[in-house]
Write a protein that holds these residues in place. Structure first.
Motif, PDB file in Angstrom:
ATOM      1  N   ASP A 181       0.848  -1.191   0.000  1.00  0.00           N
ATOM      2  CA  ASP A 181       0.000   0.000   0.000  1.00  0.00           C
ATOM      3  C   ASP A 181       0.888   1.248   0.000  1.00  0.00           C
ATOM      4  O   ASP A 181       1.907   1.306   0.676  1.00  0.00           O
ATOM      5  N   GLU A 182       0.486   2.241  -0.772  1.00  0.00           N
ATOM      6  CA  GLU A 182       1.289   3.460  -0.927  1.00  0.00           C
ATOM      7  C   GLU A 182       1.618   4.119   0.411  1.00  0.00           C
ATOM      8  O   GLU A 182       2.700   4.686   0.590  1.00  0.00           O
ATOM      9  N   LYS A 183       0.707   4.036   1.377  1.00  0.00           N
ATOM     10  CA  LYS A 183       0.934   4.699   2.668  1.00  0.00           C
ATOM     11  C   LYS A 183       2.064   4.047   3.458  1.00  0.00           C
ATOM     12  O   LYS A 183       2.617   4.653   4.374  1.00  0.00           O
ATOM     13  N   TYR A 184       2.398   2.772   3.137  1.00  0.00           N
ATOM     14  CA  TYR A 184       3.489   2.088   3.823  1.00  0.00           C
ATOM     15  C   TYR A 184       4.806   2.167   3.058  1.00  0.00           C
ATOM     16  O   TYR A 184       5.875   1.950   3.631  1.00  0.00           O
ATOM     17  N   ALA A 228       2.293  -1.416  -5.865  1.00  0.00           N
ATOM     18  CA  ALA A 228       0.892  -1.051  -5.704  1.00  0.00           C
ATOM     19  C   ALA A 228       0.163  -2.247  -5.113  1.00  0.00           C
ATOM     20  O   ALA A 228       0.416  -3.389  -5.504  1.00  0.00           O
ATOM     21  N   GLU A 229      -0.700  -1.985  -4.166  1.00  0.00           N
ATOM     22  CA  GLU A 229      -1.405  -3.060  -3.481  1.00  0.00           C
ATOM     23  C   GLU A 229      -2.189  -3.922  -4.465  1.00  0.00           C
ATOM     24  O   GLU A 229      -2.918  -3.420  -5.316  1.00  0.00           O
ATOM     25  N   ASN A 230      -1.987  -5.235  -4.359  1.00  0.00           N
ATOM     26  CA  ASN A 230      -2.648  -6.245  -5.204  1.00  0.00           C
ATOM     27  C   ASN A 230      -2.228  -6.191  -6.670  1.00  0.00           C
ATOM     28  O   ASN A 230      -2.833  -6.861  -7.516  1.00  0.00           O
TER      29      ASN A 230
END
Length: 244
Positions: A181-184, A228-230
């Motif tokens: 996830d971008e926030k991590y 990017a997530e997933n």
């Protein structure tokens, strides 16, 4: 005068980063093994006092095994880093064919790739080479590839890509797994960043990438992570084709 101040600020920043790295490493080494052995000792005592049935004991063993594997990896990673801290440590540049690195990963991870039915492919310049420290570079690729396999789902593909750009070689490990996830992503090298389980429950301590960044610095290169997530992750190493 300004050049002197800028140089001094860079030295201070490098020292602060090194201190933070060492403090984080000490924190991990002092906490994780203590937690593991405390849990294991508790299980044995509960079994001896018959407050825990043998059936429940054996049900908990897989988790204890995963914790033990995680802590063994922490010790191995720490030992690899400690070798670079000795006074006589020096980079030992040798000519390395990138295809040899591909086959190294292919052979080392044959069992894990087979277990998840993951296909591993090479793309790019088959004749790409660089002169670098084999020990450090193999460690770096090993940890990056380990994450690619860990966070890939069964039947997915993983790639090692090589491109030569002037006096620079770019090595990229590409997967289409869980991603980040971008926030991590911006905190991935921080010791407070969260730890994620692999797609088969694989567990890590989050130390490997921090040492990877440290080693890439020793190799006078840079690392870039796009994720990017997933959708998957691409980790690229920008390395000098020749290093003294």
């Amino acid at each position: 005068m300004n050049d002197f101040i800028n140089e001094l600020q860079l030295k201070i920043e490098r020292l602060e980063n090194e201190i933070n790295f060492k403090n984080g490493l000490i924190s991990i080494l002092s906490h994780d093994p203590k937690e593991l052995f405390g849990t294991f000792l508790w299980l044995i005592e509960e079994l001896e006092q018959k407050t825990l049935s043998e059936e429940d004991f054996f049900k908990l063993l897989p988790q204890v095994k995963r914790d033990a594997q995680k802590n063994l990896q922490t010790i191995q990673d720490s030992n690899a880093w400690l070798k670079t801290q000795y006074g006589d440590f020096k980079i030992k540049p040798v000519k390395i064919m990138v295809m040899d690195l591909f086959h190294y990963l292919e052979e080392k991870y044959a069992a894990q790739l087979n277990e998840k039915n993951i296909k591993f492919y090479f793309k790019g310049d088959h004749d790409a080479f660089l002169t670098s420290d084999r020990l450090l570079l193999e460690y770096v690729l090993d940890k990056i590839f380990n994450n690619a396999v860990k966070y890939s789902f069964p039947n997915q593909d993983v790639y090692l890509q090589a491109t030569t750009e002037g006096d620079q070689v770019v090595l990229s490990v590409i997967d289409s797994g869980t991603g980040i996830d971008e926030k991590y992503l911006s905190t991935i090298y921080n010791y407070g960043s969260p730890i994620f389980l692999g797609t088969a429950g694989e567990k890590g301590v989050g130390l490997s990438l921090k040492i990877v960044k440290n080693f890439i610095s020793l190799l006078k290169g840079n690392i870039q992570i796009i994720s990017a997530e997933n959708k998957g992750t691409t980790v690229s190493l920008f390395l000098r084709k020749f290093i003294e």
